[in-house]
Design a protein around this motif. Structure first.
Motif, PDB file in Angstrom:
ATOM      1  N   ASN A   1       0.847  -1.198   0.000  1.00 24.42           N
ATOM      2  CA  ASN A   1       0.000   0.000   0.000  1.00 24.42           C
ATOM      3  C   ASN A   1       0.877   1.240   0.000  1.00 24.42           C
ATOM      4  OD1 ASN A   1      -2.425  -1.331   0.074  1.00 24.42           O
ATOM      5  ND2 ASN A   1      -2.404  -1.497   2.305  1.00 24.42           N
ATOM      6  N   LYS A   2       0.329   2.310  -0.582  1.00 25.73           N
ATOM      7  CA  LYS A   2       1.081   3.575  -0.567  1.00 25.73           C
ATOM      8  C   LYS A   2       1.203   4.114   0.860  1.00 25.73           C
ATOM      9  CE  LYS A   2       0.437   5.685  -4.934  1.00 25.73           C
ATOM     10  NZ  LYS A   2      -0.597   6.258  -5.736  1.00 25.73           N
ATOM     11  N   SER A   3       2.324   4.783   1.129  1.00 20.96           N
ATOM     12  CA  SER A   3       2.468   5.402   2.458  1.00 20.96           C
ATOM     13  C   SER A   3       1.456   6.527   2.610  1.00 20.96           C
ATOM     14  CB  SER A   3       3.865   6.007   2.598  1.00 20.96           C
ATOM     15  OG  SER A   3       4.861   5.062   2.305  1.00 20.96           O
ATOM     16  N   LYS A   4       0.937   6.678   3.819  1.00 18.08           N
ATOM     17  CA  LYS A   4       0.066   7.816   4.100  1.00 18.08           C
ATOM     18  C   LYS A   4       0.939   9.040   4.390  1.00 18.08           C
ATOM     19  CE  LYS A   4      -4.024   5.443   5.841  1.00 18.08           C
ATOM     20  NZ  LYS A   4      -4.552   5.291   4.511  1.00 18.08           N
ATOM     21  N   ILE A   5       0.497  10.172   3.864  1.00 17.50           N
ATOM     22  CA  ILE A   5       1.247  11.416   4.044  1.00 17.50           C
ATOM     23  C   ILE A   5       0.607  12.219   5.188  1.00 17.50           C
ATOM     24  CG2 ILE A   5       1.936  13.582   2.937  1.00 17.50           C
ATOM     25  CD1 ILE A   5       3.402  10.958   1.939  1.00 17.50           C
ATOM     26  N   ILE A   6       1.402  12.426   6.222  1.00 18.51           N
ATOM     27  CA  ILE A   6       0.903  13.043   7.461  1.00 18.51           C
ATOM     28  C   ILE A   6       1.551  14.421   7.633  1.00 18.51           C
ATOM     29  CG2 ILE A   6       0.747  12.749   9.973  1.00 18.51           C
ATOM     30  CD1 ILE A   6       1.128   9.659   9.371  1.00 18.51           C
ATOM     31  N   ALA A   7       0.710  15.431   7.714  1.00 18.57           N
ATOM     32  CA  ALA A   7       1.210  16.814   7.765  1.00 18.57           C
ATOM     33  C   ALA A   7       1.722  17.152   9.171  1.00 18.57           C
ATOM     34  CB  ALA A   7       0.101  17.771   7.351  1.00 18.57           C
ATOM     35  N   HIS A   8       3.005  17.440   9.251  1.00 13.69           N
ATOM     36  CA  HIS A   8       3.694  17.671  10.517  1.00 13.69           C
ATOM     37  C   HIS A   8       3.355  19.046  11.098  1.00 13.69           C
ATOM     38  CE1 HIS A   8       7.682  18.615  12.668  1.00 13.69           C
ATOM     39  NE2 HIS A   8       7.117  17.650  13.356  1.00 13.69           N
ATOM     40  N   ARG A   9       2.687  19.047  12.234  1.00 11.59           N
ATOM     41  CA  ARG A   9       2.194  20.296  12.865  1.00 11.59           C
ATOM     42  C   ARG A   9       1.225  21.018  11.914  1.00 11.59           C
ATOM     43  NH1 ARG A   9       8.115  22.526  15.086  1.00 11.59           N
ATOM     44  NH2 ARG A   9       8.940  20.472  15.553  1.00 11.59           N
ATOM     45  N   GLY A  10       0.528  20.242  11.093  1.00 15.88           N
ATOM     46  CA  GLY A  10      -0.265  20.816   9.998  1.00 15.88           C
ATOM     47  C   GLY A  10       0.649  20.992   8.803  1.00 15.88           C
ATOM     48  N   ALA A  11       0.180  21.737   7.797  1.00 14.87           N
ATOM     49  CA  ALA A  11       1.053  21.989   6.640  1.00 14.87           C
ATOM     50  C   ALA A  11       1.974  23.141   7.035  1.00 14.87           C
ATOM     51  CB  ALA A  11       0.220  22.331   5.416  1.00 14.87           C
ATOM     52  N   SER A  12       2.974  22.810   7.866  1.00  9.51           N
ATOM     53  CA  SER A  12       3.695  23.874   8.571  1.00  9.51           C
ATOM     54  C   SER A  12       4.729  24.623   7.724  1.00  9.51           C
ATOM     55  CB  SER A  12       4.347  23.318   9.830  1.00  9.51           C
ATOM     56  OG  SER A  12       5.165  22.235   9.505  1.00  9.51           O
ATOM     57  N   LYS A  13       4.903  24.167   6.476  1.00 12.34           N
ATOM     58  CA  LYS A  13       5.752  24.968   5.586  1.00 12.34           C
ATOM     59  C   LYS A  13       4.960  26.176   5.070  1.00 12.34           C
ATOM     60  CE  LYS A  13       9.223  25.789   2.726  1.00 12.34           C
ATOM     61  NZ  LYS A  13       9.400  25.240   1.393  1.00 12.34           N
ATOM     62  N   TYR A  14       3.643  26.068   5.061  1.00 12.02           N
ATOM     63  CA  TYR A  14       2.813  27.068   4.386  1.00 12.02           C
ATOM     64  C   TYR A  14       1.962  27.922   5.328  1.00 12.02           C
ATOM     65  CZ  TYR A  14       4.114  23.719   0.841  1.00 12.02           C
ATOM     66  OH  TYR A  14       4.845  22.874   0.034  1.00 12.02           O
ATOM     67  N   ALA A  15       1.880  27.526   6.577  1.00 14.28           N
ATOM     68  CA  ALA A  15       1.071  28.262   7.560  1.00 14.28           C
ATOM     69  C   ALA A  15       1.704  28.026   8.924  1.00 14.28           C
ATOM     70  CB  ALA A  15      -0.369  27.746   7.531  1.00 14.28           C
ATOM     71  N   PRO A  16       1.461  28.925   9.887  1.00 16.10           N
ATOM     72  CA  PRO A  16       2.132  28.749  11.187  1.00 16.10           C
ATOM     73  C   PRO A  16       1.758  27.418  11.851  1.00 16.10           C
ATOM     74  CG  PRO A  16       0.486  30.540  11.261  1.00 16.10           C
ATOM     75  CD  PRO A  16       0.621  30.129   9.842  1.00 16.10           C
ATOM     76  N   GLU A  17       2.788  26.700  12.269  1.00 15.76           N
ATOM     77  CA  GLU A  17       2.619  25.341  12.801  1.00 15.76           C
ATOM     78  C   GLU A  17       1.587  25.267  13.918  1.00 15.76           C
ATOM     79  OE1 GLU A  17       6.796  25.095  14.230  1.00 15.76           O
ATOM     80  OE2 GLU A  17       5.923  24.818  16.213  1.00 15.76           O
ATOM     81  N   ASN A  18       0.905  24.123  13.970  1.00 14.42           N
ATOM     82  CA  ASN A  18      -0.044  23.856  15.063  1.00 14.42           C
ATOM     83  C   ASN A  18      -1.127  24.923  15.227  1.00 14.42           C
ATOM     84  OD1 ASN A  18       0.845  21.287  16.002  1.00 14.42           O
ATOM     85  ND2 ASN A  18       2.520  22.214  17.144  1.00 14.42           N
ATOM     86  N   THR A  19      -1.551  25.518  14.110  1.00 17.31           N
ATOM     87  CA  THR A  19      -2.697  26.448  14.158  1.00 17.31           C
ATOM     88  C   THR A  19      -3.804  25.908  13.253  1.00 17.31           C
ATOM     89  OG1 THR A  19      -1.965  27.767  12.265  1.00 17.31           O
ATOM     90  CG2 THR A  19      -1.203  28.482  14.451  1.00 17.31           C
TER      91      THR A  19
END
Ligand code: G3P
Ligand code: MG
Length: 242
Positions: A3-21
């Motif tokens: 099966n394909k790996s699941k992609i899990i957004a670390h602290r949310g999509a934290s490259k594009y928006a402030p983490e954990n918001t």
């Protein structure tokens, strides 16, 4: 065919928006992530808040320790401007708010309990009790670098899935995972070698590895056969594995 790996957004999509918001979690869903990882700690009045550092300085306009502030005090802080003026006024979320936000979402939620150097009294009981109020319990994994916390979680509720976070190159980590009755190991990505992946597969232990942002590495790790890849760039990761 794995099966394909699941992609899990670390602290949310934290490259594009402030983490954990909330902005970062919404962005993660918008980009098509399969899961979201977030970090939790407790306010001085015992609310579960979503934040990575024990200190407030890096990701807000406040100072001092999370554990010394009430939820009301934390809510007055700006958790967006440090990242970009576009996110000015973003507040610290509570875990309840995020569980509500993700209630009807099909994705996985990885709640990482921060438990050290600050130890939060009864954080495990509080998180388990909250998870049990929502219907997506089977899509929740609770992870921690503090493995005593994970053992405690399983004692409180044996049905909750746990993930063992670690950095070192553990020998036969599936043996340890079974001892802790964990669902998964969450190793730093340097530890993803075929021997570990096959050993876990044979022993029914999942692997969610962190934090991989390089598309070449993501593709390689995915091909070795891990179940989840925790990344700051879910869009890049999805492209890399598709
Ligand atoms: O859960 C994976 C990863 O988040 C662990 O490290 O420091 O980013 O919380 P950290
Ligand atoms: Mg984390």
């Amino acid at each position: 065919m794995l099966n394909k790996s699941k992609i899990i957004a670390h602290r949310g999509a934290s490259k594009y928006a402030p983490e954990n918001t909330i902005a970062a979690f919404k962005k993660a869903m918008e980009l098509g992530s399969d899961g979201i990882e977030l970090d939790v700690q407790l306010s001085s009045d015992g609310h579960i808040v979503v934040i990575h550092d024990e200190k407030l300085e890096r990701t807000s306009n406040g100072s001092g320790l999370v554990k010394d502030k009430t939820l009301k005090e934390l809510r007055e802080l700006d958790f967006g401007s440090w990242f970009s003026p576009e996110f000015k006024g973003e507040t610290i979320p509570t875990l309840t708010e995020i569980m509500e936000l993700l209630q009807d979402w099909e994705g996985l939620l990885n709640i990482e309990i921060k438990s050290g150097p600050v130890i939060y009294p009864e954080i495990e009981e509080k998180v388990v009790s909250l998870v049990n109020k929502f219907s997506n319990k089977n899509r929740v994994i609770i992870s921690s670098f503090n493995h005593y916390s994970l053992v405690k979680i399983k004692k409180i509720d044996p049905d909750i899935k746990t993930g063992i976070l670690y950095v070192a190159g553990l020998y036969e980590p599936w043996t340890y995972a079974k001892k802790l009755d964990a669902y998964a190991i969450h190793p730093l990505f340097y530890n993803i070698v075929p021997e570990v992946v096959f050993g876990c597969l044979e022993n029914g232990i999942s692997i969610n590895t962190y934090t991989v942002d390089d598309p070449y590495m993501i593709k390689r790790i995915s091909e070795i056969g891990v179940q989840g890849i925790i990344t700051n760039v879910p869009d890049v990761a999805l492209n890399a594995i598709n």
